[in-house]
Design a protein around this motif. Sequence first.
Motif, mmCIF file in Angstrom:
data_model
loop_
_atom_site.group_PDB
_atom_site.id
_atom_site.type_symbol
_atom_site.label_atom_id
_atom_site.label_comp_id
_atom_site.label_asym_id
_atom_site.label_seq_id
_atom_site.Cartn_x
_atom_site.Cartn_y
_atom_site.Cartn_z
ATOM 1 N N GLU A 121 70.754 97.607 12.119
ATOM 2 C CA GLU A 121 69.313 97.430 12.386
ATOM 3 C C GLU A 121 69.068 96.231 13.292
ATOM 4 O O GLU A 121 68.167 96.244 14.135
ATOM 5 N N GLU A 122 69.870 95.185 13.118
ATOM 6 C CA GLU A 122 69.749 94.013 13.993
ATOM 7 C C GLU A 122 70.022 94.422 15.444
ATOM 8 O O GLU A 122 69.309 94.018 16.373
ATOM 9 N N ILE A 123 71.053 95.227 15.637
ATOM 10 C CA ILE A 123 71.397 95.675 16.998
ATOM 11 C C ILE A 123 70.303 96.593 17.549
ATOM 12 O O ILE A 123 69.962 96.527 18.729
ATOM 13 N N ARG A 124 69.734 97.407 16.690
ATOM 14 C CA ARG A 124 68.630 98.256 17.163
ATOM 15 C C ARG A 124 67.439 97.401 17.592
ATOM 16 O O ARG A 124 66.840 97.637 18.640
ATOM 17 N N VAL A 125 67.084 96.389 16.778
ATOM 18 C CA VAL A 125 65.944 95.527 17.137
ATOM 19 C C VAL A 125 66.215 94.803 18.444
ATOM 20 O O VAL A 125 65.365 94.746 19.331
ATOM 21 N N ASN A 126 67.416 94.239 18.568
ATOM 22 C CA ASN A 126 67.663 93.325 19.687
ATOM 23 C C ASN A 126 68.242 93.983 20.929
ATOM 24 O O ASN A 126 68.203 93.394 22.007
ATOM 25 N N VAL A 127 68.814 95.173 20.780
ATOM 26 C CA VAL A 127 69.462 95.806 21.936
ATOM 27 C C VAL A 127 68.924 97.198 22.223
ATOM 28 O O VAL A 127 68.454 97.473 23.324
ATOM 29 N N LEU A 128 68.980 98.084 21.221
ATOM 30 C CA LEU A 128 68.791 99.504 21.518
ATOM 31 C C LEU A 128 67.339 99.946 21.602
ATOM 32 O O LEU A 128 67.021 100.917 22.284
ATOM 33 N N ASN A 129 66.465 99.266 20.895
ATOM 34 C CA ASN A 129 65.079 99.755 20.816
ATOM 35 C C ASN A 129 64.128 98.953 21.690
ATOM 36 O O ASN A 129 62.923 99.094 21.572
ATOM 37 N N ARG A 130 64.678 98.072 22.530
ATOM 38 C CA ARG A 130 63.817 97.243 23.361
ATOM 39 C C ARG A 130 64.306 97.275 24.798
ATOM 40 O O ARG A 130 65.473 97.577 25.056
ATOM 41 N N PRO A 131 63.438 96.948 25.751
ATOM 42 C CA PRO A 131 63.891 96.891 27.142
ATOM 43 C C PRO A 131 64.797 95.673 27.351
ATOM 44 O O PRO A 131 64.625 94.657 26.679
ATOM 45 N N TYR A 132 65.756 95.816 28.252
ATOM 46 C CA TYR A 132 66.664 94.718 28.624
ATOM 47 C C TYR A 132 67.478 94.204 27.433
ATOM 48 O O TYR A 132 67.918 93.058 27.416
ATOM 49 N N GLY A 133 67.692 95.061 26.438
ATOM 50 C CA GLY A 133 68.491 94.638 25.288
ATOM 51 C C GLY A 133 69.900 94.265 25.725
ATOM 52 O O GLY A 133 70.560 95.020 26.425
ATOM 53 N N GLY A 134 70.348 93.090 25.325
ATOM 54 C CA GLY A 134 71.701 92.652 25.659
ATOM 55 C C GLY A 134 71.886 92.224 27.103
ATOM 56 O O GLY A 134 73.000 91.925 27.519
ATOM 57 N N PHE A 135 70.788 92.174 27.862
ATOM 58 C CA PHE A 135 70.870 91.749 29.263
ATOM 59 C C PHE A 135 70.610 90.267 29.352
ATOM 60 O O PHE A 135 69.586 89.815 28.828
ATOM 61 N N PRO A 136 71.485 89.508 30.029
ATOM 62 C CA PRO A 136 72.773 89.961 30.554
ATOM 63 C C PRO A 136 73.953 89.620 29.651
ATOM 64 O O PRO A 136 75.078 89.905 30.014
ATOM 65 N N TRP A 137 73.715 89.055 28.459
ATOM 66 C CA TRP A 137 74.833 88.451 27.726
ATOM 67 C C TRP A 137 75.880 89.460 27.284
ATOM 68 O O TRP A 137 77.057 89.125 27.180
ATOM 69 N N LEU A 138 75.433 90.719 27.031
ATOM 70 C CA LEU A 138 76.416 91.746 26.673
ATOM 71 C C LEU A 138 76.822 92.584 27.877
ATOM 72 O O LEU A 138 77.837 93.282 27.834
ATOM 73 N N LYS A 139 76.028 92.555 28.935
ATOM 74 C CA LYS A 139 76.226 93.468 30.066
ATOM 75 C C LYS A 139 77.065 92.863 31.194
ATOM 76 O O LYS A 139 77.723 93.596 31.930
#
Lengths: 439, 435
Positions: free
Chosen positions: B137-155
């Motif tokens: 759920e944390e990953i969904r909140v911060n990455v998958l369900n929002r724009p620019y999730g994980g950008f750029p730190w994971l990308k």
Amino acid sequence: MSVTTLPDLVPDAELHLPHEAERRLPNGLTVIAIRRSAVPLVELRLRIPFGRAPLAPATVLSQALFTGTGTLSSIELAAELQAVGGSLAAGLDPDRLLISGNALAAGLDRTLELLAGVLTDATYPAEEVATERERLVDQIQVALSQPAHLARVALLKRIFDTHPYAVQTPTPDEVRTVEPAALRDLHAQRVRPAGATLVLVGDIDPDQAIDVAEKVLSGWTGSAPDGVIPPTPAIETGPLLLVDRPGSVQSSLRLAMPGVTRTDPDYAAVTVANLIFGGYFSSRWVENIREDKGYTYGSHSAIEHFVAGSAWVGVAEVATEVTGPSLLETLYELGRISSLPPGEEELEQARRYALGTLRLGMSTQAGLAGLASIYAGFGLRLDHLREHSAALSAVTREEVFAAGTKYLAPSRAVTVVLGDAEKIESQLSVLTAVERSTE
Amino acid sequence: MAPRIKIPATKYPVERFTLGNGLRVVLSPDRSAPVVGVAVVYDVGIRSEPEGRTGFAHLFEHLMFQGSANLEKLAHFRHVQGAGGTFNGSTHLDYTDYYEELPAGGLERALFLEADRMRGPRLTEENLRNQVDVVKEEIRVNVLNRPYGGFPWLKLPPVMFETFANAHDGYGSFEDLESATVEDAQGFFDRYYACGNAVLSVAGDFDVAEATAMIERHFGDVPARPAPALPDFAEPGLTAEKRETYIDRIAPLPAVAAGWGVPDPIGDFDGYLPYSVLAEVLTDGDASRLVERLVQRDRTATNLGGYLGFMGDEYQVRNPTALLLQAFLPPGGDAGKVLQTIDEELDRLVTDGLKPGELDRTQARMATRLLQGTDDVLGRAQPMAVLELQRGRPGLLNDLPKLVSEVTAEQIVAAAATLRPENRASVEVIPGASA
């Protein structure tokens, strides 16, 4: 032999409130200055009442306030501030325009001079305004792609209906029509010292800092027309409002009820009742839907205070496939806090959290400045913390139970859920009546 | 031009010692507010997680809150908050931290809680499965369900780096998270959560002698276990430009991030520090070079930022790391053009040098930000713990404003000269949602 039992807490020393020097200047500006000298900085908050200001121009104004004065371009202004370690920015909510920032303590005079230039002589140059307007449109577009923002928009509309608080973000098209002349007019009308409050906190001599503010800001004059906002309306309960966001991998669950103002005699009791329900990590709601069920990364409830009224709001982002079960547990926990008295231990735990976090919030310059500024917006001073602390210390189990019954009953709540309607509507419909948003 | 403002410094006292079991301790008393901050950092992070176990360091961080020898599940949260305090933990590339901020009377309780889990968390199948769900759920909140999730730190790391350690997704794939076992967790604890691999730091309102006695009492008998050998994650730098793009189905606007390798933040701190100032010269505020050019003049970017370290933790990261620039563009914006303009501005900086006052004002603003960070007890306890862990130098926190102010224009120019298109990695976000 290792220690196996929890050490006792050393009782807190008596609450020490920093001295607030305060003066109302001849131009009607109230200045509050507080010394906290741990780091050689000064925090600044200038709160200007902005109730009922037209939304789109006010929002553009907050974005374009620092785009230039009669003597400095936006870049020169930023460079001059930076030279004393400073930075200032403006933000808007339905009650006020807030200019906030900080600087090296030795740069206080210069920061105030630059601020005075902006307050008395902002020019809103056409080209810079056009840039800031487009940036604002871009920001709004991004906000409109964020589930938390969309859920907030729907909730505000649901609870405030036709009240001025119902819409707090302008549309891109509204923003695009705002011309520099409208900003100059709005600035002339509303960016006035009478009724405004300047808070300075830091490594300063409070009386001297007020003297400087008085001298530097003496050219800022005038009063604004009445921006008084009518009291917030009663919240009409009704079907759960479902806002479709196709493809959403989570549902944004929002609940709201009428809140209690900071000065209400029930405020301490409802504060504690809310903590026990969902106001901190060790609450029933979080322990249930996160730590037991794993439905969410986190949920949180709080009382939000606006000048014209307060609202209780609960927030959780939950997995799409357990949206119905999450609502079920939420309603169960609201039912429990409003139908049964809390346990002694959970009351004490919540009480200590409320009292302790007050101290944490006052332990930094930025914390003190924020608190003093917010309080000032409600006609309060930091000494209100003494009263509030005493009320928190005294509140009884019966009073918390009564507050839960009176203020947190699920029958009073309105619910908004943003998510993939196709996947969640049937889950929600088994629990309550559901109405699809048509917006 | 106004004379340069004097850059002030803090003088927080710093006491260091090591317990018999190898736990390093940093104490920084300051009695200006009746609160304390406690931080424990372990020398393990995302880069150390094994292949097939992406996201494990972070998942394990969650498990450290699920109970320990004398603490049931939920007890940690309740005891900290019931002391009037707040808590959290976070997983970084090179370390994992756990911290509390409390009224001063809660210090011994916080020490007890940290010592109890340093001896070992309660690792159960039920708690593991529960926290896998929470992390998803944390990953969904911060990455998958929002724009620019994980950008750029994971990308950006997978574009810039080759090795698993540096390139992989630190939040983890759902597949890897779901396949994690209690045995994995026990092995991870045994290997990395040794007290010889940790630092305890306390800042705020306490007496040094009393706190020292409490620390001995609670941590003194945590079994001694040595730190594992510190891995070397170095990779050869890029010799040719690398560019990737991806579609973000939620994002309404294009965006681009670029990264360049920088000197070793610890082994070559003197070489590294100018990049920290350079990032601010380029991006801090409306008077900075890139904001003036890209946002104000060309309007090819709507927002931009620059910093060192993929997680923005510039003084808490080991080699290899990067200087990052990121820009959000207006609708229809051209990321290639933005990168080209950045190159032009870097060339201009290298050719013409800094303008009068430009360096001084940037350093003054950096000092304010550094100083503001230390006003909070956790803003001292946490960085001091990491500075001790990685450098044996917690007092660096006091020195940073001065060190930053001593960086010269020549150093900035020399640093800028190394940021070339041919050693740049970049990643572009193609908006999948219409604005």
